[in-house]
Motif scaffolding. Sequence first.
Motif, PDB file in Angstrom:
ATOM      1  N   GLU A 124      33.035  67.084 -10.488  1.00  9.47           N
ATOM      2  CA  GLU A 124      34.266  67.240 -11.260  1.00  9.47           C
ATOM      3  C   GLU A 124      35.228  66.088 -10.978  1.00  9.47           C
ATOM      4  O   GLU A 124      35.856  65.541 -11.894  1.00  9.47           O
ATOM      5  CB  GLU A 124      34.925  68.581 -10.932  1.00  9.47           C
ATOM      6  N   THR A 125      35.342  65.699  -9.711  1.00  7.51           N
ATOM      7  CA  THR A 125      36.208  64.581  -9.349  1.00  7.51           C
ATOM      8  C   THR A 125      35.632  63.262  -9.853  1.00  7.51           C
ATOM      9  O   THR A 125      36.370  62.378 -10.303  1.00  7.51           O
ATOM     10  CB  THR A 125      36.397  64.521  -7.822  1.00  7.51           C
ATOM     11  N   ILE A 126      34.310  63.119  -9.786  1.00  4.94           N
ATOM     12  CA  ILE A 126      33.669  61.897 -10.268  1.00  4.94           C
ATOM     13  C   ILE A 126      33.879  61.740 -11.774  1.00  4.94           C
ATOM     14  O   ILE A 126      34.183  60.641 -12.266  1.00  4.94           O
ATOM     15  CB  ILE A 126      32.169  61.919  -9.916  1.00  4.94           C
ATOM     16  N   VAL A 148      41.634  60.151  -5.629  1.00  5.73           N
ATOM     17  CA  VAL A 148      41.353  60.513  -4.244  1.00  5.73           C
ATOM     18  C   VAL A 148      40.863  61.956  -4.143  1.00  5.73           C
ATOM     19  O   VAL A 148      41.213  62.806  -4.959  1.00  5.73           O
ATOM     20  CB  VAL A 148      42.605  60.332  -3.351  1.00  5.73           C
ATOM     21  N   LEU A 149      40.040  62.205  -3.132  1.00  9.74           N
ATOM     22  CA  LEU A 149      39.559  63.557  -2.841  1.00  9.74           C
ATOM     23  C   LEU A 149      39.436  63.698  -1.333  1.00  9.74           C
ATOM     24  O   LEU A 149      38.823  62.861  -0.669  1.00  9.74           O
ATOM     25  CB  LEU A 149      38.209  63.812  -3.500  1.00  9.74           C
ATOM     26  N   ARG A 150      39.994  64.763  -0.807  1.00 10.01           N
ATOM     27  CA  ARG A 150      39.905  65.007   0.631  1.00 10.01           C
ATOM     28  C   ARG A 150      38.511  65.514   0.995  1.00 10.01           C
ATOM     29  O   ARG A 150      38.051  66.523   0.465  1.00 10.01           O
ATOM     30  CB  ARG A 150      40.952  66.041   1.051  1.00 10.01           C
ATOM     31  N   VAL A 151      37.858  64.807   1.915  1.00  8.67           N
ATOM     32  CA  VAL A 151      36.533  65.221   2.377  1.00  8.67           C
ATOM     33  C   VAL A 151      36.435  65.217   3.900  1.00  8.67           C
ATOM     34  O   VAL A 151      35.391  65.573   4.451  1.00  8.67           O
ATOM     35  CB  VAL A 151      35.421  64.305   1.805  1.00  8.67           C
ATOM     36  N   SER A 152      37.504  64.807   4.563  1.00  4.39           N
ATOM     37  CA  SER A 152      37.446  64.707   6.018  1.00  4.39           C
ATOM     38  C   SER A 152      38.821  64.953   6.631  1.00  4.39           C
ATOM     39  O   SER A 152      39.838  64.964   5.930  1.00  4.39           O
ATOM     40  CB  SER A 152      36.918  63.332   6.454  1.00  4.39           C
ATOM     41  N   ALA A 153      38.827  65.164   7.926  1.00  2.98           N
ATOM     42  CA  ALA A 153      40.071  65.374   8.665  1.00  2.98           C
ATOM     43  C   ALA A 153      40.623  64.017   9.109  1.00  2.98           C
ATOM     44  O   ALA A 153      39.868  63.047   9.234  1.00  2.98           O
ATOM     45  CB  ALA A 153      39.800  66.266   9.877  1.00  2.98           C
ATOM     46  N   PRO A 154      41.944  63.922   9.362  1.00  2.04           N
ATOM     47  CA  PRO A 154      42.929  65.006   9.331  1.00  2.04           C
ATOM     48  C   PRO A 154      43.413  65.323   7.917  1.00  2.04           C
ATOM     49  O   PRO A 154      43.402  64.467   7.054  1.00  2.04           O
ATOM     50  CB  PRO A 154      44.073  64.433  10.173  1.00  2.04           C
ATOM     51  N   PHE A 155      43.823  66.579   7.723  1.00  2.57           N
ATOM     52  CA  PHE A 155      44.403  66.985   6.449  1.00  2.57           C
ATOM     53  C   PHE A 155      45.817  67.491   6.711  1.00  2.57           C
ATOM     54  O   PHE A 155      46.042  68.375   7.525  1.00  2.57           O
ATOM     55  CB  PHE A 155      43.553  68.031   5.738  1.00  2.57           C
ATOM     56  N   LYS A 194      41.852  51.171  -8.587  1.00  9.33           N
ATOM     57  CA  LYS A 194      40.914  51.897  -9.452  1.00  9.33           C
ATOM     58  C   LYS A 194      39.615  52.248  -8.724  1.00  9.33           C
ATOM     59  O   LYS A 194      38.510  52.005  -9.206  1.00  9.33           O
ATOM     60  CB  LYS A 194      40.628  51.089 -10.712  1.00  9.33           C
ATOM     61  N   THR A 195      39.789  52.816  -7.555  1.00  3.74           N
ATOM     62  CA  THR A 195      38.667  53.163  -6.685  1.00  3.74           C
ATOM     63  C   THR A 195      38.648  54.662  -6.443  1.00  3.74           C
ATOM     64  O   THR A 195      39.694  55.306  -6.357  1.00  3.74           O
ATOM     65  CB  THR A 195      38.800  52.422  -5.336  1.00  3.74           C
ATOM     66  N   ALA A 236      38.141  60.610   1.392  1.00  2.00           N
ATOM     67  CA  ALA A 236      38.629  60.342   2.748  1.00  2.00           C
ATOM     68  C   ALA A 236      39.558  61.454   3.210  1.00  2.00           C
ATOM     69  O   ALA A 236      39.545  62.562   2.664  1.00  2.00           O
ATOM     70  CB  ALA A 236      39.341  58.984   2.779  1.00  2.00           C
ATOM     71  N   ASP A 237      40.353  61.160   4.210  1.00  2.00           N
ATOM     72  CA  ASP A 237      41.330  62.097   4.764  1.00  2.00           C
ATOM     73  C   ASP A 237      42.691  61.866   4.127  1.00  2.00           C
ATOM     74  O   ASP A 237      42.913  60.878   3.412  1.00  2.00           O
ATOM     75  CB  ASP A 237      41.417  61.904   6.282  1.00  2.00           C
ATOM     76  N   ASP A 238      43.631  62.774   4.399  1.00  4.85           N
ATOM     77  CA  ASP A 238      44.951  62.692   3.778  1.00  4.85           C
ATOM     78  C   ASP A 238      45.738  61.457   4.214  1.00  4.85           C
ATOM     79  O   ASP A 238      46.493  60.888   3.424  1.00  4.85           O
ATOM     80  CB  ASP A 238      45.758  63.949   4.102  1.00  4.85           C
ATOM     81  N   VAL A 239      45.583  61.049   5.449  1.00  8.57           N
ATOM     82  CA  VAL A 239      46.308  59.868   5.929  1.00  8.57           C
ATOM     83  C   VAL A 239      45.855  58.633   5.149  1.00  8.57           C
ATOM     84  O   VAL A 239      46.677  57.821   4.713  1.00  8.57           O
ATOM     85  CB  VAL A 239      46.088  59.663   7.442  1.00  8.57           C
ATOM     86  N   SER A 240      44.558  58.500   4.959  1.00 10.58           N
ATOM     87  CA  SER A 240      44.030  57.372   4.187  1.00 10.58           C
ATOM     88  C   SER A 240      44.511  57.425   2.745  1.00 10.58           C
ATOM     89  O   SER A 240      44.873  56.402   2.149  1.00 10.58           O
ATOM     90  CB  SER A 240      42.499  57.381   4.231  1.00 10.58           C
TER      91      SER A 240
END
Length: 257
Positions: free
Chosen positions: A247-249, A217-224, A198-199, A203-207
């Motif tokens: 919106e994500t928050i 989750v929301l993508r904000v960094s590479a790698p994607f 519940k966090t 981060a990136d897609d791998v994470s």
Amino acid sequence: KKIFNIIGASMGSYRAASDVWELQNLMREAFGYEMHTCLCYETSVDEIGDIGTAEINLVMRQEGLPAAEVLKNKFDMPFVVSAPYGYAATLAWLEEVGKILGQLPDVKMCARLRLKAQNTASLKMYAMMMGRKKTPQAAVIGEYDLVKGLSAFLRSVGIDVKYKLCSHSLKSIVEPELDIRYISVEKEKIDILKKLQKTLVLADDVSHRLCDSSNVVLRVSAPFIDGAQIATHLPLLGEKGTDFLLETIEAYYQTLA
């Protein structure tokens, strides 16, 4: 000449083109200034050749500091270091730029940002109420300046940033914040991500692939790797970036209700 330079726009950064676009919007609306040279994004040899004609350098990342220092020493060009995340931070950034330019930011723009900043205060109150059940928490992973800026913004809306993980070594960072860590052992990072519940994970897609479905989750960094980066008008910083992040928050808070 009412022109500025951007330094430290790394095209290896996620949403770099959109962030540059947003900085141009902010400078145009607030001060009537236009971008001259942008290092290193869509810059011509001619623009680099007369980079010293601009009035101010906007340094987006600490990697751009050496270049800004050279230009200051050679052309007496002032600079501002930081990429503003959140409404209040954007307003403070504009005021700092305005002091250097000797010009107040546009009054209507400042009023709009203040109102938006006030409205986000309700999120912090909501977070305090939710804390009785589940404390809103986040993990932010990416380049140092991104982690620093996003973490400060999340705190302002009532989210405890439990993990601030830098994707690169901190050796070149001037006085890094003590709670921003670089984990060189990949297994340690994997263990952290797999235990998250519940966090809000920025981060990136791998994470993200390592996190279970209870997290937002929301993508904000590479790698994607789970989608393409096409748009050049969807920033993470500035006013429009904050609109998008909120919106994500909001969606994350709903999962805690």
